[in-house]
Design a protein around this motif. Structure first.
Motif, PDB file in Angstrom:
ATOM      1  N   LEU A 219     -79.971 -25.510 -44.478  1.00 39.20           N
ATOM      2  CA  LEU A 219     -81.002 -25.986 -43.564  1.00 39.20           C
ATOM      3  C   LEU A 219     -82.105 -24.950 -43.410  1.00 39.20           C
ATOM      4  CD1 LEU A 219     -78.899 -27.543 -40.638  1.00 39.20           C
ATOM      5  CD2 LEU A 219     -79.709 -28.644 -42.736  1.00 39.20           C
ATOM      6  N   SER A 220     -83.339 -25.420 -43.340  1.00 40.32           N
ATOM      7  CA  SER A 220     -84.467 -24.549 -43.004  1.00 40.32           C
ATOM      8  C   SER A 220     -84.513 -24.467 -41.475  1.00 40.32           C
ATOM      9  CB  SER A 220     -85.769 -25.130 -43.547  1.00 40.32           C
ATOM     10  OG  SER A 220     -85.901 -26.492 -43.188  1.00 40.32           O
ATOM     11  N   LEU A 221     -84.150 -23.323 -40.923  1.00 38.92           N
ATOM     12  CA  LEU A 221     -83.996 -23.167 -39.483  1.00 38.92           C
ATOM     13  C   LEU A 221     -85.064 -22.221 -38.941  1.00 38.92           C
ATOM     14  CD1 LEU A 221     -80.104 -22.924 -39.394  1.00 38.92           C
ATOM     15  CD2 LEU A 221     -81.518 -24.899 -38.777  1.00 38.92           C
ATOM     16  N   PHE A 222     -85.733 -22.666 -37.892  1.00 41.02           N
ATOM     17  CA  PHE A 222     -86.832 -21.920 -37.288  1.00 41.02           C
ATOM     18  C   PHE A 222     -86.578 -21.780 -35.793  1.00 41.02           C
ATOM     19  CE2 PHE A 222     -88.559 -23.803 -41.079  1.00 41.02           C
ATOM     20  CZ  PHE A 222     -89.510 -22.915 -41.558  1.00 41.02           C
ATOM     21  N   PRO A 223     -86.259 -20.593 -35.291  1.00 42.16           N
ATOM     22  CA  PRO A 223     -86.207 -20.430 -33.843  1.00 42.16           C
ATOM     23  C   PRO A 223     -87.537 -20.852 -33.229  1.00 42.16           C
ATOM     24  CG  PRO A 223     -85.323 -18.488 -34.949  1.00 42.16           C
ATOM     25  CD  PRO A 223     -85.950 -19.349 -36.006  1.00 42.16           C
ATOM     26  N   CYS A 224     -87.474 -21.586 -32.126  1.00 40.98           N
ATOM     27  CA  CYS A 224     -88.679 -22.118 -31.486  1.00 40.98           C
ATOM     28  C   CYS A 224     -88.839 -21.482 -30.115  1.00 40.98           C
ATOM     29  CB  CYS A 224     -88.586 -23.639 -31.363  1.00 40.98           C
ATOM     30  SG  CYS A 224     -88.483 -24.495 -32.953  1.00 40.98           S
ATOM     31  N   ASP A 225     -89.880 -20.697 -29.943  1.00 39.09           N
ATOM     32  CA  ASP A 225     -90.117 -19.963 -28.707  1.00 39.09           C
ATOM     33  C   ASP A 225     -91.357 -20.503 -28.004  1.00 39.09           C
ATOM     34  OD1 ASP A 225     -87.981 -18.218 -29.251  1.00 39.09           O
ATOM     35  OD2 ASP A 225     -89.269 -16.952 -30.495  1.00 39.09           O
ATOM     36  N   PRO A 226     -91.351 -20.557 -26.650  1.00 39.80           N
ATOM     37  CA  PRO A 226     -92.537 -21.026 -25.925  1.00 39.80           C
ATOM     38  C   PRO A 226     -93.665 -20.000 -25.972  1.00 39.80           C
ATOM     39  CG  PRO A 226     -90.835 -20.333 -24.377  1.00 39.80           C
ATOM     40  CD  PRO A 226     -90.222 -20.268 -25.748  1.00 39.80           C
ATOM     41  N   ALA A 227     -94.887 -20.492 -26.043  1.00 38.94           N
ATOM     42  CA  ALA A 227     -96.049 -19.597 -26.115  1.00 38.94           C
ATOM     43  C   ALA A 227     -96.303 -18.889 -24.800  1.00 38.94           C
ATOM     44  CB  ALA A 227     -97.287 -20.398 -26.524  1.00 38.94           C
ATOM     45  N   THR A 228     -95.926 -19.528 -23.678  1.00 40.48           N
ATOM     46  CA  THR A 228     -96.097 -18.946 -22.344  1.00 40.48           C
ATOM     47  C   THR A 228     -94.842 -19.239 -21.535  1.00 40.48           C
ATOM     48  OG1 THR A 228     -97.002 -20.898 -21.214  1.00 40.48           O
ATOM     49  CG2 THR A 228     -98.546 -19.564 -22.521  1.00 40.48           C
ATOM     50  N   PRO A 229     -94.696 -18.640 -20.346  1.00 35.25           N
ATOM     51  CA  PRO A 229     -93.530 -18.937 -19.507  1.00 35.25           C
ATOM     52  C   PRO A 229     -93.583 -20.303 -18.822  1.00 35.25           C
ATOM     53  CG  PRO A 229     -94.452 -16.757 -19.012  1.00 35.25           C
ATOM     54  CD  PRO A 229     -95.456 -17.480 -19.845  1.00 35.25           C
ATOM     55  N   SER A 230     -94.599 -21.101 -19.063  1.00 31.31           N
ATOM     56  CA  SER A 230     -94.749 -22.370 -18.344  1.00 31.31           C
ATOM     57  C   SER A 230     -93.637 -23.349 -18.707  1.00 31.31           C
ATOM     58  CB  SER A 230     -96.102 -23.004 -18.661  1.00 31.31           C
ATOM     59  OG  SER A 230     -96.134 -23.497 -19.988  1.00 31.31           O
ATOM     60  N   ALA A 231     -93.339 -24.236 -17.773  1.00 27.85           N
ATOM     61  CA  ALA A 231     -92.332 -25.270 -18.017  1.00 27.85           C
ATOM     62  C   ALA A 231     -92.765 -26.195 -19.145  1.00 27.85           C
ATOM     63  CB  ALA A 231     -92.095 -26.070 -16.735  1.00 27.85           C
ATOM     64  N   GLU A 232     -94.089 -26.428 -19.244  1.00 27.08           N
ATOM     65  CA  GLU A 232     -94.592 -27.318 -20.291  1.00 27.08           C
ATOM     66  C   GLU A 232     -94.357 -26.729 -21.681  1.00 27.08           C
ATOM     67  OE1 GLU A 232     -96.533 -28.140 -16.480  1.00 27.08           O
ATOM     68  OE2 GLU A 232     -96.263 -26.301 -17.649  1.00 27.08           O
ATOM     69  N   ASP A 233     -94.594 -25.436 -21.825  1.00 23.12           N
ATOM     70  CA  ASP A 233     -94.374 -24.812 -23.131  1.00 23.12           C
ATOM     71  C   ASP A 233     -92.891 -24.672 -23.427  1.00 23.12           C
ATOM     72  OD1 ASP A 233     -97.080 -24.720 -23.416  1.00 23.12           O
ATOM     73  OD2 ASP A 233     -97.269 -22.534 -23.344  1.00 23.12           O
ATOM     74  N   ALA A 234     -92.072 -24.465 -22.397  1.00 18.85           N
ATOM     75  CA  ALA A 234     -90.626 -24.432 -22.610  1.00 18.85           C
ATOM     76  C   ALA A 234     -90.134 -25.781 -23.116  1.00 18.85           C
ATOM     77  CB  ALA A 234     -89.913 -24.050 -21.307  1.00 18.85           C
ATOM     78  N   ALA A 235     -90.662 -26.867 -22.555  1.00 17.56           N
ATOM     79  CA  ALA A 235     -90.289 -28.204 -23.028  1.00 17.56           C
ATOM     80  C   ALA A 235     -90.772 -28.425 -24.457  1.00 17.56           C
ATOM     81  CB  ALA A 235     -90.874 -29.264 -22.096  1.00 17.56           C
ATOM     82  N   ALA A 236     -91.950 -27.901 -24.789  1.00 16.89           N
ATOM     83  CA  ALA A 236     -92.457 -28.028 -26.158  1.00 16.89           C
ATOM     84  C   ALA A 236     -91.562 -27.294 -27.145  1.00 16.89           C
ATOM     85  CB  ALA A 236     -93.886 -27.485 -26.227  1.00 16.89           C
ATOM     86  N   ALA A 237     -91.102 -26.097 -26.768  1.00  8.35           N
ATOM     87  CA  ALA A 237     -90.223 -25.335 -27.656  1.00  8.35           C
ATOM     88  C   ALA A 237     -88.904 -26.067 -27.857  1.00  8.35           C
ATOM     89  CB  ALA A 237     -89.993 -23.939 -27.088  1.00  8.35           C
ATOM     90  N   TRP A 238     -88.366 -26.648 -26.791  1.00 12.80           N
ATOM     91  CA  TRP A 238     -87.104 -27.386 -26.908  1.00 12.80           C
ATOM     92  C   TRP A 238     -87.294 -28.643 -27.764  1.00 12.80           C
ATOM     93  CZ3 TRP A 238     -82.259 -26.544 -26.873  1.00 12.80           C
ATOM     94  CH2 TRP A 238     -81.328 -27.577 -26.715  1.00 12.80           C
ATOM     95  N   GLY A 239     -88.419 -29.328 -27.589  1.00  9.06           N
ATOM     96  CA  GLY A 239     -88.680 -30.486 -28.428  1.00  9.06           C
ATOM     97  C   GLY A 239     -88.807 -30.106 -29.883  1.00  9.06           C
ATOM     98  N   SER A 240     -89.523 -29.010 -30.165  1.00 12.91           N
ATOM     99  CA  SER A 240     -89.644 -28.526 -31.543  1.00 12.91           C
ATOM    100  C   SER A 240     -88.291 -28.166 -32.116  1.00 12.91           C
ATOM    101  CB  SER A 240     -90.588 -27.328 -31.579  1.00 12.91           C
ATOM    102  OG  SER A 240     -90.634 -26.759 -32.864  1.00 12.91           O
ATOM    103  N   ASP A 241     -87.438 -27.566 -31.289  1.00 11.68           N
ATOM    104  CA  ASP A 241     -86.093 -27.228 -31.746  1.00 11.68           C
ATOM    105  C   ASP A 241     -85.323 -28.486 -32.138  1.00 11.68           C
ATOM    106  OD1 ASP A 241     -83.895 -25.036 -31.864  1.00 11.68           O
ATOM    107  OD2 ASP A 241     -82.974 -26.636 -30.669  1.00 11.68           O
TER     108      ASP A 241
END
Length: 457
Positions: A219-241
Motif C-alpha cells: 500500500l502507498s501510505l501517507f501520514p495525514c497531518d492537519p495544517a493548523t490546530p483547528s478542528a476543521e483541519d483535524a477533520a480534513a486530515a482524518w478524512g484524507s487518512d
C-alpha cells in the motif's frame, strides 16, 4: 543509541517490470495498458515510453551481479503480466515464465531472497475491452495470472506481493487519468480500487494453496497531518487518512470499508456503492500474511473552502516553508515514517515489510565517474534510522527494500526523475553504483544506519 537490525532482516532494493525491462516485443509479450497510454500525445513527460527503460530484460544477469555486489539479501521485482498472459485471459506464454524462472534461480544461487510482485500497474491491454479494473471480471483474470506464475515459481519464492498501491491505481489511473489507462471518473475509480482489493484476496487464495508462501499487498501510505490546530483541519486530515490509508487498511484487517469514507464517496457520487457486494469484504479480509509499506512523504491537510467543487471537503495544504525536499518537491520526513510504522504496529495486526522508500535526486556521474549523491545518502540514513527507532519501540518490521535499485522509466514523468542507487545511462545502458549504493552496502554489512563515512566518500 545505535540500533542493530536482526541478522535475518531483509535488506534489498525494488524495481518493477515495466519501469526497467524494455524489450516490449520480446518473447511473445502482449501489449500492456502503459504501451497504449504512452502513445497519447502529452501523456509522458518528454514523450518517452517503456520500450527501452533500463534494458533489464536483456541485462538481467548483470543486474543480479549488481545486487550481489551491493550485499543485498533481498530483491523485489515484478512479473510483467502481459508477458505471461498476452491476451489477458487464456493462453500462457511459456517464454515469459522461463525468463522469470532464470532470474529467480540466479538470485537464489547468490543468496538473495526474491520478493515477487504480481501486478505493478501493467495490466494487459486486452483486458480493457471489458473495462479493465472497472470490470469485476478483472478479478478472475488476475487469479488466472497468479495461478500461472505460482505454478512455476511458488516452490522457490516465499514472499509474494499481489498488488502494488491500489490507491494509486484508482486515483491516477481511473480518477485523474494521469496514469494508464487514463480514465477520469470518480465512480470508475471506486470500482477499480475495490476490484484490485478483491483481486488481492483471490490471488492470496491461489498462493496459499502452495506450502511456505507468504502473500501480502503493498500500500502507498501517507501520514495525514492537519495544517493548523483547528478542528476543521483535524477533520480534513482524518478524512484524507480515510481516503488514502484506512480505505485499504481496514478491509485487509477484517473491519470492512470505513463508514465515514463510504459516506464521503456516496455523497460525492450521489448514489450507493453498489460495486461493493455482500461477501466482498470477507473475501478481502484475512488474506495478508504481511503488509507491504510504500512510504515516500506525508500529506499536510486543510479543510476545503465552503462551496469548493472538489469531491471531498479537504485539500493538500503543504508542507510550506523551508523544509528538506527531494528534487520532485516532496518533503523529506523520516519522523513521519517512524510514526507510520508505529501506528501500523498499534492499529493493524500485520508483520511489516517496507516494500518501497526513496527519493528523486538528479545527481549524475562527475569527471571521475563517481556519483556523489549526498542528499540521497542523507535520505537513506535518516529513514533507516527512523525504521530502527520504530523497531526498538516494538514495530514488527521484517525488511527494507529501497526504491529503487536502478534509475528507470518513471511512468508519466518519463526518464527525468532518478530514484536509483545505481545510475543508468539510458542510451548505453551503462550502470554506475552511486555513493548512496556504497553507503547502503556498508549499512547492510554493519547491520545499522550508524556507519562512518567512507574514506573515499
Amino acid at each position: 543509541m545505535t540500533f542493530r537490525f536482526p541478522p535475518e532482516f531483509l535488506w534489498g532494493a525494488a524495481t518493477s517490470a515495466h519501469q526497467i525491462e524494455g524489450s516490449l516485443d520480446a518473447d511473445g509479450r502482449g501489449e500492456s495498458v502503459w504501451d497504449v497510454f504512452a502513445r497519447r500525445p502529452g501523456a509522458i513527460e518528454g514523450g518517452g515510453d517503456g520500450s527501452l527503460a533500463s534494458d533489464s530484460y536483456r541485462r538481467w544477469a548483470d543486474d543480479v551481479e549488481l545486487i550481489a555486489g551491493l550485499g543485498l539479501n533481498a530483491y523485489r521485482f515484478s512479473v510483467g503480466w502481459s508477458r505471461i498472459v498476452p491476451d489477458g485471459r487464456g493462453r500462457v506464454e511459456k517464454r515469459g515464465l522461463d525468463h522469470y524462472e532464470r532470474l529467480v534461480d540466479a538470485l537464489l544461487d547468490r543468496g538473495v531472497t526474491p520478493v515477487l510482485t504480481l501486478n505493478h500497474w501493467d495490466m494487459p491491454q486486452a483486458l480493457m475491452a471489458g473495462g479493465g479494473w472497472v470490470a469485476r471480471s478483472s478479478v478472475d483474470a488476475f487469479a488466472e495470472f497468479t495461478t500461472a506464475v505460482a505454478d512455476r515459481l511458488a516452490d522457490r519464492v516465499e514472499w509474494w506481493v499481489t498488488q502494488n498501491e491500489p490507491w494509486i491505481i484508482a486515483l491516477l489511473g481511473y480518477q485523474l487519468g494521469l496514469h494508464a489507462p487514463g480514465i477520469r471518473d470518480l465512480g470508475a475509480s471506486v470500482a477499480a480500487g475495490h476490484h484490485v482489493m478483491l483481486a488481492h484476496g483471490a490471488g492470496a487464495d491461489v498462493l496459499r494453496a502452495h506450502r511456505g508462501v507468504r502473500a501480502g499487498v503493498a500500500l502507498s501510505l501517507f501520514p495525514c497531518d492537519p495544517a493548523t490546530p483547528s478542528a476543521e483541519d483535524a477533520a480534513a486530515a482524518w478524512g484524507s487518512d480515510g481516503y488514502v490509508n484506512r480505505w485499504y487498511l481496514d478491509p485487509l484487517a477484517g473491519r470492512g470499508y470505513p463508514d465515514d469514507m463510504r459516506e464521503h464517496y456516496e455523497r460525492a457520487l450521489g448514489r450507493e456503492l453498489t460495486e461493493i457486494r455482500d461477501g466482498d469484504e470477507a473475501a478481502i479480509a484475512g488474506r495478508s500474511d504481511f503488509l507491504g509499506v510504500n512510504y515516500y512523504t506525508r500529506r499536510v491537510m486543510a479543510a476545503a473552502p465552503a462551496g469548493d467543487a472538489r469531491p471531498f471537503p479537504w485539500q493538500v495544504a503543504g508542507p510550506s516553508g523551508d523544509v528538506a525536499r527531494t528534487d520532485e518537491g516532496w518533503e523529506i520526513a523520516p519522523d513521519s515514517f517512524r510514526d507510520l510504522l508505529l501506528r501500523l504496529h498499534r492499529d493493524y495486526p500485520f508483520p511489516l515489510l517496507v516494500t518501497e522508500n526513496g527519493g528523486v535526486f538528479g545527481d549524475a556521474p562527475l569527471h571521475d565517474g563517481r556519483v556523489r549523491d549526498t542528499r540521497r545518502q542523507s535520505f537513506l540514513r535518516g529513514h533507516v534510522r527512523a525504521m530502527g527507532e520504530a523497531m526498538a519501540a516494538g514495530a514488527d518490521v521484517r525488511g527494507y527494500l529501497h526504491w529503487s535499485l536502478l534509475d528507470n522509466f518513471e511512468w508519466s514523468l518519463g526518464y527525468r526523475p532518478r530514484f536509483g542507487l545505481v545510475h543508468v545511462d539510458y542510451p548505453s545502458g551503462r550502470r554506475t553504483v552511486k555513493d548512496s549504493g556504497r553507503l547502503y552496502a556498508r549499512m547492510i554489512a554493519a547491520g545499522t544506519a550508524d556507519v562512518e563515512e567512507s574514506e573515499d566518500a
